[in-house]
Motif scaffolding. Structure first.
Motif, PDB file in Angstrom:
ATOM      1  N   GLU A   5       0.837  -1.204   0.000  1.00 46.14           N
ATOM      2  CA  GLU A   5       0.000   0.000   0.000  1.00 46.14           C
ATOM      3  C   GLU A   5       0.877   1.261   0.000  1.00 46.14           C
ATOM      4  N   GLU A  36       2.379   1.628  -3.473  1.00 49.57           N
ATOM      5  CA  GLU A  36       1.386   2.139  -4.426  1.00 49.57           C
ATOM      6  C   GLU A  36       1.169   3.638  -4.234  1.00 49.57           C
ATOM      7  N   THR A  37       1.124   4.085  -3.006  1.00 54.17           N
ATOM      8  CA  THR A  37       0.966   5.509  -2.724  1.00 54.17           C
ATOM      9  C   THR A  37       2.162   6.282  -3.269  1.00 54.17           C
ATOM     10  N   PHE A  78       1.940   6.898  -6.902  1.00 52.17           N
ATOM     11  CA  PHE A  78       0.950   7.930  -7.199  1.00 52.17           C
ATOM     12  C   PHE A  78       1.513   9.334  -6.969  1.00 52.17           C
ATOM     13  N   ARG A  81       6.314  12.839  -1.430  1.00 55.54           N
ATOM     14  CA  ARG A  81       6.704  11.569  -0.815  1.00 55.54           C
ATOM     15  C   ARG A  81       7.293  11.802   0.573  1.00 55.54           C
ATOM     16  N   HIS A  90       4.637  12.440   2.946  1.00 56.17           N
ATOM     17  CA  HIS A  90       3.924  11.187   3.236  1.00 56.17           C
ATOM     18  C   HIS A  90       4.704  10.345   4.258  1.00 56.17           C
TER      19      HIS A  90
END
Length: 141
Positions: free
Chosen positions: A8, A11-12, A15, A22, A25
């Motif tokens: 997950e 995948e983020t 994106f 990033r 995040h």
């Protein structure tokens, strides 16, 4: 061999187009982690080789190679807390035998971290991976 939680995150990262997003995040992942109780921030759980203060508290359920690996971690630097969260997603829930088979550099390379972390942060990340692998290997025996 990455866990669904790590997939997950990967995948983020795919994106998110630029490194600044990033980076934010990673910091957010660190903020979402539960804090490590002060009582566990001791020399025995401290990770050497990190520029920041880093503690990793392993939690192993069962015994032998099939024992389940988990850990809690903490750092005084938000980006490092995020890196701990990423390692948690990578390793948590695996058997101690499986921990040793994870190709952490290859999995982390999927996130593009190598190109954007300072050499000190990269060394610290390697030190955390080494600590996790060592604890899991000891528990597997």
């Amino acid at each position: 061999m990455a866990s669904p939680a790590f997939e997950e995150i990967a995948e983020t990262f795919e994106f998110l187009d630029d490194w600044e997003d990033r980076y934010r995040h990673v910091i957010e992942l660190g903020r979402e982690m539960p804090p490590l109780d002060e009582a566990f921030r001791v020399p025995a759980t401290k990770v050497d080789g990190c520029a920041s203060q880093v503690w990793i508290l392993p939690r192993i359920e069962g015994s032998g190679p099939d024992a389940t690996f988990d850990f809690q971690g903490e750092s005084d630097a938000m980006i490092v807390r995020g890196l701990i969260a990423i390692l948690h997603a990578l390793y948590s829930g695996l058997s101690v035998a499986e921990v040793g088979r994870v190709d952490a550099p290859a999995e982390l390379a999927r996130l593009g971290l190598n190109e954007h972390l300072s050499s000190q942060r990269s060394n610290g990340l390697r030190a955390m991976v080494e600590r996790i692998r060592k604890v899991a290997a000891e528990a597997a025996n």
